[in-house]
Design an enzyme around this catalytic site. Sequence first.
Site, PDB file in Angstrom:
ATOM      1  CD  GLU A 328     -28.363  -8.138 -18.198  1.00 23.47           C
ATOM      2  OE1 GLU A 328     -28.529  -8.730 -19.278  1.00 23.47           O
ATOM      3  OE2 GLU A 328     -27.406  -7.383 -17.976  1.00 23.47           O
ATOM      4  CG  HIS A 357     -54.645   9.108 -19.538  1.00 21.33           C
ATOM      5  ND1 HIS A 357     -55.889   9.683 -19.413  1.00 21.33           N
ATOM      6  CD2 HIS A 357     -53.750  10.091 -19.254  1.00 21.33           C
ATOM      7  CE1 HIS A 357     -55.754  10.970 -19.081  1.00 21.33           C
ATOM      8  NE2 HIS A 357     -54.471  11.229 -18.982  1.00 21.33           N
ATOM      9  CE  LYS A 471     -25.531 -13.848 -24.277  1.00 15.81           C
ATOM     10  NZ  LYS A 471     -24.421 -12.982 -23.830  1.00 15.81           N
TER      11      LYS A 471
END
Length: 484
Positions: A328, A357, A471
Amino acid sequence: MSLELKSGFSFDYENLFGEGKVTAADLKSFEADLKKAHEAMKVMRKTGFVAGHLSKDGEPEKVLFSELPYIEEGHLNSPKSIARLSKLTASVQNRVDAVVSLGIGGSFLGNKVLFDVHCGEFWNSKSKAERDGFPRVYFSGNNIDPRRTTDLIEHINASAKVASCHGEKRPYHVMLLLISKSGGTLDTMSNFMVIYEALKKNPEVEVEVIAVTDPNEKQPTLLKKLATEQKWPTYSVPDGVGGRFTIFCEVGLTLAACIGFDIEAFLAGAKAMDQVCQNDDIWQNPAMLNAALKFIASEKHGRDIEVMMPYGDYLKSVSEWYIQLLAESLGKQFDKQGNEVCYGRTPVVAVGTTDMHAQTQQHQEGKLNKIVQFIRIQKWDVDPVIPDAFPSAPKLSDISGVTMSQALDVALQSNADALASNQRFSAVFNLPELTPYHLGELLYMLAMSIAYEGELANVDAFNQPGVEGYKRIMGPKLQALKNK
């Protein structure tokens, strides 16, 4: 090569600096930019202003996260606010059975760090005595997931039933810690309303709410108004502190208070780190050195992915918190002058030894575009010796006789050595112990590093215009859905 502080915290950059890596000449070429960035940090601390930073409304806005470690009158963390948090601790202990922390972004990620480091995975399975009277803790509001939200409600109701069957002569007491600056955060508020309504219908459950929101009384937010109407206690999501930095303010500290986390030690570690980071000498300033090495590694050497790889399961949430902090803050399309730059290093979550792994094949032989940042705990509070449980199995006997932390250190060092042998960059943050103080040091150094890098990259590290984009689209879509 390592920068070690008096506390024992150190930044080992041997595999990031030197011939074939970021060089002294590289740093010299950015000397003027580094000096300018350091001056910007001085101004930020003194005035709260960072050149080029604007709020989402396009107005100049203070940046106050560097004030948070200092518990002083007139500060966001004051003696009065810390005393109030202590009262919250006393109120919760031996009274509240469960806390549901509802928040998203930094309001979830930061709080999860504090919970994981202090409580660990099996906290909720411990008895109340083993938890020293502190409540069980659950997290919600960080996703809109109908199944998990329903499961959480059913689990709390079942816990209340079990408590009543074991002779509890009072309702099961649940505290909803509701964190939203505006009160309109879809993810958080939708979960809150579903959980609140469901639990209120259960006569075996008693619900209380604490709202952590914008404290503005003159222009109260939706949640501030609701809290006033419902007479819920409130704590602050302060102006000038973006969500990704709020672990150091009441957003994170309210949850810390509910689990008995040492708030003052945590802030003391952050304060000590801030004081060290005021040093003009890059070789004595861990935040400036960290930012400079990683910025140059990205811009001059193409290492624009940072794999944050703590060695310890309960530190995975630190890596996840850092993902938001880096993404951000630095993922910006435009620089401070409005020029399109599309800057940003990509953060990746990993955990050692788990991802040795899973991801290490890519780290070791994939594109030369990564820095692997390790976090190491030097001394663990518990450290079992691996026993020779099966002497007849030579391969198992070979790994016995050492402590688990020694084996973990060998794995980390082997990973670092292997990466270095193939021109891969890495570095290590060493914490003497996993304590609130050293956690405060680490997280604050990372936050200040991001502030430095924003200046080096000439982007606003404290806004998040890209988040506003979805938004603006989502609101009308939800309204259209409701109107159908």
